[in-house]
Design a protein around this motif. Structure first.
Motif, mmCIF file in Angstrom:
data_model
loop_
_atom_site.group_PDB
_atom_site.id
_atom_site.type_symbol
_atom_site.label_atom_id
_atom_site.label_comp_id
_atom_site.label_asym_id
_atom_site.label_seq_id
_atom_site.Cartn_x
_atom_site.Cartn_y
_atom_site.Cartn_z
ATOM 1 N N ALA A 146 21.863 18.479 2.220
ATOM 2 C CA ALA A 146 20.528 18.392 1.622
ATOM 3 C C ALA A 146 19.437 18.504 2.680
ATOM 4 O O ALA A 146 18.391 19.122 2.443
ATOM 5 C CB ALA A 146 20.399 17.077 0.847
ATOM 6 N N TRP A 147 19.668 17.915 3.845
ATOM 7 C CA TRP A 147 18.672 18.001 4.914
ATOM 8 C C TRP A 147 18.461 19.450 5.349
ATOM 9 O O TRP A 147 17.334 19.863 5.637
ATOM 10 C CB TRP A 147 19.119 17.164 6.114
ATOM 11 N N LYS A 148 19.519 20.218 5.419
ATOM 12 C CA LYS A 148 19.406 21.604 5.866
ATOM 13 C C LYS A 148 18.579 22.448 4.894
ATOM 14 O O LYS A 148 18.015 23.480 5.282
ATOM 15 C CB LYS A 148 20.797 22.221 6.018
ATOM 16 N N ARG A 149 18.522 22.034 3.641
ATOM 17 C CA ARG A 149 17.793 22.804 2.634
ATOM 18 C C ARG A 149 16.305 22.483 2.612
ATOM 19 O O ARG A 149 15.543 23.168 1.926
ATOM 20 C CB ARG A 149 18.398 22.550 1.259
ATOM 21 N N THR A 150 15.896 21.447 3.315
ATOM 22 C CA THR A 150 14.477 21.099 3.354
ATOM 23 C C THR A 150 13.763 21.962 4.397
ATOM 24 O O THR A 150 14.368 22.428 5.366
ATOM 25 C CB THR A 150 14.296 19.617 3.700
ATOM 26 N N GLU A 151 12.467 22.145 4.172
ATOM 27 C CA GLU A 151 11.685 22.958 5.105
ATOM 28 C C GLU A 151 11.535 22.250 6.451
ATOM 29 O O GLU A 151 11.514 22.903 7.503
ATOM 30 C CB GLU A 151 10.310 23.233 4.498
ATOM 31 N N GLU A 152 11.472 20.921 6.419
ATOM 32 C CA GLU A 152 11.265 20.163 7.642
ATOM 33 C C GLU A 152 12.454 20.240 8.578
ATOM 34 O O GLU A 152 12.289 20.266 9.817
ATOM 35 C CB GLU A 152 10.966 18.706 7.284
ATOM 36 N N LEU A 153 13.679 20.260 8.025
ATOM 37 C CA LEU A 153 14.894 20.239 8.843
ATOM 38 C C LEU A 153 15.678 21.542 8.736
ATOM 39 O O LEU A 153 16.892 21.564 9.011
ATOM 40 C CB LEU A 153 15.793 19.065 8.426
ATOM 41 N N ALA A 154 15.013 22.614 8.397
ATOM 42 C CA ALA A 154 15.704 23.898 8.264
ATOM 43 C C ALA A 154 16.245 24.392 9.594
ATOM 44 O O ALA A 154 17.187 25.202 9.635
ATOM 45 C CB ALA A 154 14.745 24.939 7.671
ATOM 46 N N PHE A 155 15.696 23.893 10.699
ATOM 47 C CA PHE A 155 16.168 24.345 12.021
ATOM 48 C C PHE A 155 17.595 23.897 12.307
ATOM 49 O O PHE A 155 18.224 24.395 13.255
ATOM 50 C CB PHE A 155 15.232 23.827 13.116
ATOM 51 N N LEU A 156 18.140 22.973 11.508
ATOM 52 C CA LEU A 156 19.530 22.565 11.700
ATOM 53 C C LEU A 156 20.500 23.709 11.422
ATOM 54 O O LEU A 156 21.645 23.684 11.895
ATOM 55 C CB LEU A 156 19.865 21.372 10.796
#
Length: 403
Positions: free
Chosen positions: A64-74
């Motif tokens: 879910a974090w990877k799908r957010t704009e804030e944590l897309a750099f993961l």
């Protein structure tokens, strides 16, 4: 050859290109971020709702974090080190609930070692070269020693120490070569003036690695204290201090590896004393010297090398009075100040303090081994309330005055 298979890590230094160093630095930062966010989520779930978050739930959070704009750099780094960070957090909680460790702590950028773990799906070895997922080209590894014949690494750990050196550690399954059997046994008495004194009378001098580089370390630390916080010059000075510490640590490990290998190779039984180093370093007068001696590191090396080579390591209880006990007649002296290096017994024997202690440790260890105590010291037995070491010595010294 020994038929026992063990996990062995082979560590090598490598020199990344600027592009590879940048990619690995991003990976280290993402690993640290995922670990801290998962730890915060699990701690919050326990405090607010009283529920335990499993590894599968943490993995779903990561998706879910990877799908957010804030944590897309993961998504820019390999997903395997991120999943391994969650597995390490799960292991930390398992150890905590089993009361083997403290509650997991957050990873700090300035204090935590930079590392990332790649499993078999995220690396490959072709033509003697190592390739990592999402990494341009192979790593320039200095193969200082060969891997075991036919070894297939299961994990690769990439790390960077405080001195800026890059290392890669390959975990392999290996069958260590067993040493030829021998009937020799030796005991060690740890000290500061002499690192260890053997029951054979040999004294291994303490190299005092930290003391030899103390002036260099102090000079580097003074330079660091003069730099402005947050400046590039302070970062350079910090690495200079770290290089001195790395030099001390590397020399210490090299010396202890050579010493422990020699002791295990030459003797079938190695007897050591169970020392509480954590309590001993509370002595402010000796803390620095005890830390420099690294008795605990020597014991760890003896433990796994003895297991590899089919040797026996016996640990004698720390309360055994090895120093005050006469190795000739068994008489026990009331007290013996630390500054007394030689003392005479009523039987006429004159003892070197450390050699006498090593001889007594050897006798106690062989007695414990004969009685079936194993390698771990026991404070008391099930029926008598006394360890078999002391019972055996009491039988040997029965009828001797002063024991």
């Amino acid at each position: 050859m020994s038929s026992r298979r063990v996990k062995r890590a082979f560590k090598y230094r490598f020199y990344p290109t600027p592009e590879q160093a940048a990619e690995l630095s991003r990976t280290f930062g993402c690993v640290r971020l995922v670990y801290n966010k998962a730890l915060a989520a699990r701690s919050e779930a326990w405090r607010q709702r009283g529920e335990r978050v499993t590894y599968n739930a943490s993995s779903a959070m990561l998706t879910a974090w990877k799908r957010t704009e804030e944590l897309a750099f993961l998504n820019e780094v390999s997903s395997v080190p991120l999943q391994q960070a969650l597995r390490h957090l799960q292991a930390a909680f398992t150890n905590f609930f089993a009361k083997r460790a403290r509650y997991p702590r957050f990873k700090c950028k300035k204090k935590t070692r930079d590392s990332a773990v790649y499993t078999r799906s995220a690396f490959c070895m072709r033509g003697g070269e190592l390739y990592l997922a999402k990494m341009a080209g192979s790593l320039r590894v200095v193969w200082s020693r060969p891997l075991p014949e036919g070894a297939e690494p299961s994990t690769v750990t990439v790390s960077r120490d405080a001195a800026g050196r890059w290392f890669v550690s390959l975990l392999c399954t290996d069958i260590p070569e067993a040493a030829p059997p021998t009937d020799r046994a030796v005991a060690l008495d740890a000290g500061v003036a002499s690192l260890v004194t053997l029951s054979t009378g040999e004294k291994v001098a303490n190299p005092k690695h930290e003391r030899r580089d103390r002036n260099r370390l102090a000079r580097a630390q003074r330079e660091l204290s003069r730099k402005q916080k947050g400046s590039n010059n302070r970062a350079k000075a910090r690495r200079a201090v770290a290089r001195v510490h790395a030099r001390i640590s590397d020399r210490r490990k090299d010396f202890l590896h050579k010493l422990s290998t020699r002791l295990v190779r030459e003797n079938q039984v190695v007897v050591i004393e169970d020392l509480s180093v954590r309590n001993m370093v509370k002595n402010r007068s000796l803390a620095r010297a005890i830390s420099d001696a690294s008795w605990r590191m020597l014991r760890n090396m003896l433990e796994y090398k003895a297991a590899w080579r089919g040797r026996e390591l016996v640990v004698v209880d720390r309360f055994f009075p090895s120093t005050r006990l006469c190795s000739a007649c068994g008489a026990l002296r009331e007290r013996l100040p630390v500054d007394v290096r030689e003392w005479g017994c009523g039987c006429g024997a004159v003892h070197d303090r450390d050699v006498n202690a090593a001889i007594n440790i050897k006798a106690a260890g062989l007695a414990a081994s004969a009685c079936g105590d194993g390698v771990r010291p026991r404070r008391e037995s099930s029926r008598t309330g006394r360890s078999s070491v002391k019972q055996e010595l009491q039988r040997v010294t029965a009828g001797i005055s002063g024991f």
